[in-house]
Motif scaffolding. Structure first.
Motif, PDB file in Angstrom:
ATOM      1  N   VAL A   1       0.825  -1.211   0.000  1.00  0.00           N
ATOM      2  CA  VAL A   1       0.000   0.000   0.000  1.00  0.00           C
ATOM      3  C   VAL A   1       0.858   1.259   0.000  1.00  0.00           C
ATOM      4  CG1 VAL A   1      -1.649   1.371   1.344  1.00  0.00           C
ATOM      5  CG2 VAL A   1      -2.038  -1.077   1.018  1.00  0.00           C
ATOM      6  N   LYS A   2       1.820   1.347   0.915  1.00  0.00           N
ATOM      7  CA  LYS A   2       2.652   2.552   1.005  1.00  0.00           C
ATOM      8  C   LYS A   2       3.620   2.660  -0.179  1.00  0.00           C
ATOM      9  CE  LYS A   2       2.487   5.292   3.607  1.00  0.00           C
ATOM     10  NZ  LYS A   2       1.614   6.503   3.609  1.00  0.00           N
ATOM     11  N   GLU A   3       3.960   1.526  -0.770  1.00  0.00           N
ATOM     12  CA  GLU A   3       4.797   1.557  -1.979  1.00  0.00           C
ATOM     13  C   GLU A   3       4.020   2.176  -3.134  1.00  0.00           C
ATOM     14  OE1 GLU A   3       5.652  -1.618  -5.424  1.00  0.00           O
ATOM     15  OE2 GLU A   3       6.051  -2.355  -3.397  1.00  0.00           O
ATOM     16  N   VAL A   4       2.755   1.770  -3.269  1.00  0.00           N
ATOM     17  CA  VAL A   4       1.929   2.281  -4.351  1.00  0.00           C
ATOM     18  C   VAL A   4       1.489   3.719  -4.070  1.00  0.00           C
ATOM     19  CG1 VAL A   4      -0.249   1.957  -5.589  1.00  0.00           C
ATOM     20  CG2 VAL A   4       1.138  -0.026  -4.975  1.00  0.00           C
ATOM     21  N   TYR A   5       1.130   3.991  -2.821  1.00  0.00           N
ATOM     22  CA  TYR A   5       0.610   5.299  -2.439  1.00  0.00           C
ATOM     23  C   TYR A   5       1.453   5.920  -1.323  1.00  0.00           C
ATOM     24  CZ  TYR A   5      -3.550   3.650  -4.926  1.00  0.00           C
ATOM     25  OH  TYR A   5      -4.415   3.164  -5.871  1.00  0.00           O
ATOM     26  N   PRO A   6       2.643   6.441  -1.647  1.00  0.00           N
ATOM     27  CA  PRO A   6       3.445   7.089  -0.612  1.00  0.00           C
ATOM     28  C   PRO A   6       2.836   8.391  -0.115  1.00  0.00           C
ATOM     29  CG  PRO A   6       4.449   7.382  -2.777  1.00  0.00           C
ATOM     30  CD  PRO A   6       3.328   6.408  -2.948  1.00  0.00           C
ATOM     31  N   ASP A   7       1.907   8.959  -0.893  1.00  0.00           N
ATOM     32  CA  ASP A   7       1.238  10.215  -0.545  1.00  0.00           C
ATOM     33  C   ASP A   7      -0.266   9.954  -0.520  1.00  0.00           C
ATOM     34  OD1 ASP A   7       0.042  12.729  -0.521  1.00  0.00           O
ATOM     35  OD2 ASP A   7       1.578  13.643  -1.774  1.00  0.00           O
ATOM     36  N   LEU A   8      -0.925  10.357   0.566  1.00  0.00           N
ATOM     37  CA  LEU A   8      -2.352  10.083   0.703  1.00  0.00           C
ATOM     38  C   LEU A   8      -3.215  10.918  -0.240  1.00  0.00           C
ATOM     39  CD1 LEU A   8      -2.800   9.759   4.580  1.00  0.00           C
ATOM     40  CD2 LEU A   8      -2.248   8.001   2.888  1.00  0.00           C
ATOM     41  N   ASP A   9      -2.641  11.922  -0.883  1.00  0.00           N
ATOM     42  CA  ASP A   9      -3.410  12.761  -1.796  1.00  0.00           C
ATOM     43  C   ASP A   9      -3.256  12.334  -3.254  1.00  0.00           C
ATOM     44  OD1 ASP A   9      -4.545  14.605   0.114  1.00  0.00           O
ATOM     45  OD2 ASP A   9      -2.519  15.383   0.393  1.00  0.00           O
ATOM     46  N   MET A  10      -2.695  11.152  -3.464  1.00  0.00           N
ATOM     47  CA  MET A  10      -2.590  10.632  -4.821  1.00  0.00           C
ATOM     48  C   MET A  10      -3.965  10.209  -5.329  1.00  0.00           C
ATOM     49  SD  MET A  10       0.976   8.473  -4.488  1.00  0.00           S
ATOM     50  CE  MET A  10       1.084   8.073  -6.242  1.00  0.00           C
ATOM     51  N   ILE A  11      -4.080  10.134  -6.656  1.00  0.00           N
ATOM     52  CA  ILE A  11      -5.387   9.916  -7.285  1.00  0.00           C
ATOM     53  C   ILE A  11      -5.365   8.641  -8.115  1.00  0.00           C
ATOM     54  CG2 ILE A  11      -7.083  10.859  -8.903  1.00  0.00           C
ATOM     55  CD1 ILE A  11      -5.859  13.643  -8.253  1.00  0.00           C
ATOM     56  N   THR A  12      -6.390   7.821  -7.925  1.00  0.00           N
ATOM     57  CA  THR A  12      -6.600   6.633  -8.746  1.00  0.00           C
ATOM     58  C   THR A  12      -7.874   6.813  -9.555  1.00  0.00           C
ATOM     59  OG1 THR A  12      -5.591   5.262  -7.034  1.00  0.00           O
ATOM     60  CG2 THR A  12      -6.819   4.126  -8.757  1.00  0.00           C
ATOM     61  N   ALA A  13      -7.788   6.583 -10.847  1.00  0.00           N
ATOM     62  CA  ALA A  13      -8.964   6.604 -11.712  1.00  0.00           C
ATOM     63  C   ALA A  13      -9.120   5.212 -12.307  1.00  0.00           C
ATOM     64  CB  ALA A  13      -8.803   7.659 -12.800  1.00  0.00           C
ATOM     65  N   GLY A  14     -10.064   5.068 -13.216  1.00  0.00           N
ATOM     66  CA  GLY A  14     -10.216   3.779 -13.883  1.00  0.00           C
ATOM     67  C   GLY A  14     -11.633   3.279 -13.907  1.00  0.00           C
ATOM     68  N   VAL A  15     -11.797   2.087 -14.440  1.00  0.00           N
ATOM     69  CA  VAL A  15     -13.106   1.468 -14.631  1.00  0.00           C
ATOM     70  C   VAL A  15     -13.092   0.085 -13.997  1.00  0.00           C
ATOM     71  CG1 VAL A  15     -14.807   0.706 -16.331  1.00  0.00           C
ATOM     72  CG2 VAL A  15     -13.406   2.737 -16.788  1.00  0.00           C
ATOM     73  N   LEU A  16     -14.019  -0.167 -13.086  1.00  0.00           N
ATOM     74  CA  LEU A  16     -14.039  -1.424 -12.352  1.00  0.00           C
ATOM     75  C   LEU A  16     -14.613  -2.582 -13.170  1.00  0.00           C
ATOM     76  CD1 LEU A  16     -15.234  -0.128  -8.849  1.00  0.00           C
ATOM     77  CD2 LEU A  16     -12.895  -0.326  -9.755  1.00  0.00           C
ATOM     78  N   ALA A  17     -15.437  -2.279 -14.173  1.00  0.00           N
ATOM     79  CA  ALA A  17     -16.038  -3.354 -14.975  1.00  0.00           C
ATOM     80  C   ALA A  17     -14.951  -4.154 -15.689  1.00  0.00           C
ATOM     81  CB  ALA A  17     -17.004  -2.768 -16.000  1.00  0.00           C
ATOM     82  N   PRO A  18     -15.065  -5.490 -15.710  1.00  0.00           N
ATOM     83  CA  PRO A  18     -14.016  -6.337 -16.303  1.00  0.00           C
ATOM     84  C   PRO A  18     -14.061  -6.331 -17.826  1.00  0.00           C
ATOM     85  CG  PRO A  18     -15.807  -7.694 -15.487  1.00  0.00           C
ATOM     86  CD  PRO A  18     -16.135  -6.286 -15.089  1.00  0.00           C
ATOM     87  N   ALA A  19     -13.550  -5.252 -18.418  1.00  0.00           N
ATOM     88  CA  ALA A  19     -13.571  -5.118 -19.877  1.00  0.00           C
ATOM     89  C   ALA A  19     -12.268  -5.554 -20.532  1.00  0.00           C
ATOM     90  CB  ALA A  19     -13.871  -3.656 -20.250  1.00  0.00           C
ATOM     91  N   GLY A  20     -11.273  -5.915 -19.724  1.00  0.00           N
ATOM     92  CA  GLY A  20      -9.977  -6.280 -20.269  1.00  0.00           C
ATOM     93  C   GLY A  20      -9.682  -7.764 -20.173  1.00  0.00           C
ATOM     94  N   ARG A  21      -8.469  -8.112 -20.578  1.00  0.00           N
ATOM     95  CA  ARG A  21      -8.001  -9.505 -20.555  1.00  0.00           C
ATOM     96  C   ARG A  21      -6.642  -9.538 -19.868  1.00  0.00           C
ATOM     97  NH1 ARG A  21      -8.651 -14.053 -24.417  1.00  0.00           N
ATOM     98  NH2 ARG A  21      -6.893 -15.488 -24.135  1.00  0.00           N
ATOM     99  N   ALA A  22      -6.502 -10.427 -18.889  1.00  0.00           N
ATOM    100  CA  ALA A  22      -5.250 -10.557 -18.144  1.00  0.00           C
ATOM    101  C   ALA A  22      -4.769 -11.999 -18.215  1.00  0.00           C
ATOM    102  CB  ALA A  22      -5.450 -10.139 -16.692  1.00  0.00           C
ATOM    103  N   GLU A  23      -3.622 -12.196 -18.840  1.00  0.00           N
ATOM    104  CA  GLU A  23      -3.046 -13.526 -18.978  1.00  0.00           C
ATOM    105  C   GLU A  23      -2.086 -13.778 -17.822  1.00  0.00           C
ATOM    106  OE1 GLU A  23      -2.497 -17.250 -20.830  1.00  0.00           O
ATOM    107  OE2 GLU A  23      -3.853 -15.625 -21.471  1.00  0.00           O
ATOM    108  N   ARG A  24      -2.291 -14.898 -17.114  1.00  0.00           N
ATOM    109  CA  ARG A  24      -1.388 -15.254 -16.013  1.00  0.00           C
ATOM    110  C   ARG A  24       0.002 -15.584 -16.546  1.00  0.00           C
ATOM    111  NH1 ARG A  24      -2.264 -16.270 -10.906  1.00  0.00           N
ATOM    112  NH2 ARG A  24      -4.361 -16.035 -10.048  1.00  0.00           N
ATOM    113  N   VAL A  25       1.017 -14.960 -15.909  1.00  0.00           N
ATOM    114  CA  VAL A  25       2.422 -15.232 -16.229  1.00  0.00           C
ATOM    115  C   VAL A  25       3.170 -15.323 -14.906  1.00  0.00           C
ATOM    116  CG1 VAL A  25       2.344 -14.055 -18.463  1.00  0.00           C
ATOM    117  CG2 VAL A  25       2.948 -12.765 -16.405  1.00  0.00           C
ATOM    118  N   PRO A  26       4.381 -15.821 -14.878  1.00  0.00           N
ATOM    119  CA  PRO A  26       5.119 -15.894 -13.616  1.00  0.00           C
ATOM    120  C   PRO A  26       5.206 -14.535 -12.915  1.00  0.00           C
ATOM    121  CG  PRO A  26       6.239 -17.182 -15.293  1.00  0.00           C
ATOM    122  CD  PRO A  26       5.130 -16.452 -15.991  1.00  0.00           C
ATOM    123  N   GLY A  27       4.766 -14.496 -11.678  1.00  0.00           N
ATOM    124  CA  GLY A  27       4.843 -13.285 -10.870  1.00  0.00           C
ATOM    125  C   GLY A  27       3.708 -12.308 -11.044  1.00  0.00           C
ATOM    126  N   GLY A  28       2.798 -12.581 -11.986  1.00  0.00           N
ATOM    127  CA  GLY A  28       1.714 -11.634 -12.175  1.00  0.00           C
ATOM    128  C   GLY A  28       0.897 -11.888 -13.414  1.00  0.00           C
TER     129      GLY A  28
END
Length: 403
Positions: free
Chosen positions: A110-137
């Motif tokens: 969490v702190k690695e991704v958001y070192p500042d509490l005033d950072m902004i995340t945008a995006g779309v929660l609906a699963p419109a994409g494709r994610a292929e499993r690979v080593p580590g992610g």
């Protein structure tokens, strides 16, 4: 910052400060509303003005140094901003969800991704994409629509279906035959399509965006099925939906205030009757005030009851079916009723509404546009009706109707 019992209803010092700053900013946003519309996104300095109010950090928990405003307090802040400009308020509440996302992320990053509490995340929660499993992610690709505020975001979260070796990936526990997850990527790995040309909410910059074969580490993914952080009223999947209804409520309040101000100074040119003595004006304003008060009270009553149960250590299952259904119904009603209030006031003011420089013109277009959001659609009524009848709601997770 003072602390309090979240169920007691008294605001924290932090909440009072953020609300005061939002109210102070509203006239500035109103004055710049046309500029915001023409830019089709929030100007950079307006984003910084919003950041200065604390709106983007209001969902962060105390364990991260955040103010952890209650859902009621967050909604009040959004209302105040929307009284100035709907697009700014919309982007404000989207950005404020960043602290809520932290409840579902791997707590070690969490702190690695958001070192500042005033950072902004945008995006779309609906699963419109494709994610292929690979080593580590995963390797993430896709195109998503309606990325509100994406042009000024730091991170982008996107929903996608998971595949392994080219085949749909089923959850190991068998709960989902084709698993979907949320994937967080830095904004510089996202391509934005500048296609936001709309009727209203023009300044939200809710453009489509594309991610192409981007590696996302496992720890930068999450689902809404299980919170990983401290259990709190804000670690519920539908917490992302709660404060959004502050936007239509704030616009409706602004329109009512504007109409009343005009009514105090206008005189009917045909009869010489002051608008303040006109039956038509009196009845319309009173009816709209009644609808606004009932709608707003419905939102806060349902929200407060839910918060009290969750803050006391309970779960959504401790709410009665009617109490549980009350929140999504109140959200929808806030959107739809605010739109009808603006419609009636637009007609009441007649030709004083039709010029593009009139705030009534903008409010008419903004409320028409925001009512196309899922929160205001019949699908919500369908899901709530199914829940109350013992069926399977279509949007059971996002609406908090999980049985």
């Amino acid at each position: 910052m003072t602390t309090h019992d979240p169920g007691a209803g008294a605001p924290t010092t932090a909440a009072a400060e953020i609300l005061a700053r939002a109210k102070a900013l509203a006239p500035v946003l109103r004055a710049r509303a046309q500029e915001i519309e023409q830019a089709r996104r929030l100007p950079a300095d307006v984003v910084e003005l919003l950041r200065g109010t604390g709106v983007f950090r209001m969902g962060w928990g105390r364990e991260w140094g955040g103010p952890e405003l209650t859902s009621m307090e967050q909604t009040a802040v959004v209302e105040a901003l929307a009284h100035g400009d709907a697009s700014a308020a919309w982007c404000g509440v989207i950005g404020a969800n960043t602290g809520l996302l932290a409840n579902f992320l791997d707590q070690r990053v969490v702190k690695e991704v958001y070192p500042d509490l005033d950072m902004i995340t945008a995006g779309v929660l609906a699963p419109a994409g494709r994610a292929e499993r690979v080593p580590g992610g995963f390797r993430l690709s896709g195109r998503w629509s309606f990325g509100s505020g994406i042009g000024h975001s730091d991170w982008v979260t996107s929903g996608a279906f998971v595949y392994q070796d080219g085949e749909p990936y089923a959850s190991p526990d068998g709960s989902n035959p084709h698993e979907s997850r949320q994937f967080i990527v830095p904004c510089d790995q996202v391509e934005v399509d500048d296609n936001w040309h709309t009727t209203g909410l023009c300044g939200t910059g809710s453009c489509d965006y594309t991610v192409t074969d981007v590696f996302v580490p496992e720890e930068h993914t999450f689902t809404f099925y299980e919170a990983r952080g401290r259990r709190s009223p804000l670690s519920q999947p539908e917490s992302f939906m709660r404060a959004l209804c502050g936007v239509p409520l704030g616009v409706a309040r602004a329109a009512l205030d504007h109409a009343r101000e005009i009514a105090l100074t206008r005189v009917d040119r045909m009869t010489g009757t002051a608008w303040s003595d006109s039956f038509r004006v009196q009845v319309t304003l009173a009816e709209c005030e009644a609808d606004y008060n009932a709608t707003r009270n419905g939102v806060y009553t349902a929200m407060t009851r839910q918060w009290e149960v969750l803050a006391a250590g309970g779960t959504l299952d401790d709410l009665t079916p009617d109490e549980r259904a009350a929140s999504p119904l109140a959200w929808l009603h806030a959107f739809r009723t605010s739109r009808t209030i603006v419609d009636r006031l637009y007609d009441l003011l007649q030709t004083w509404s039709i010029n593009r420089t009139s705030p009534m013109d903008r409010w008419l277009r903004d409320t028409a546009t925001m009512c196309q959001n899922l929160t205001a659609q019949d699908a919500v009524l369908e899901s709530v009706g199914a829940y109350l009848l013992g069926g399977t709601p279509k949007f059971r997770i996002s609406l908090g109707l999980v049985k």
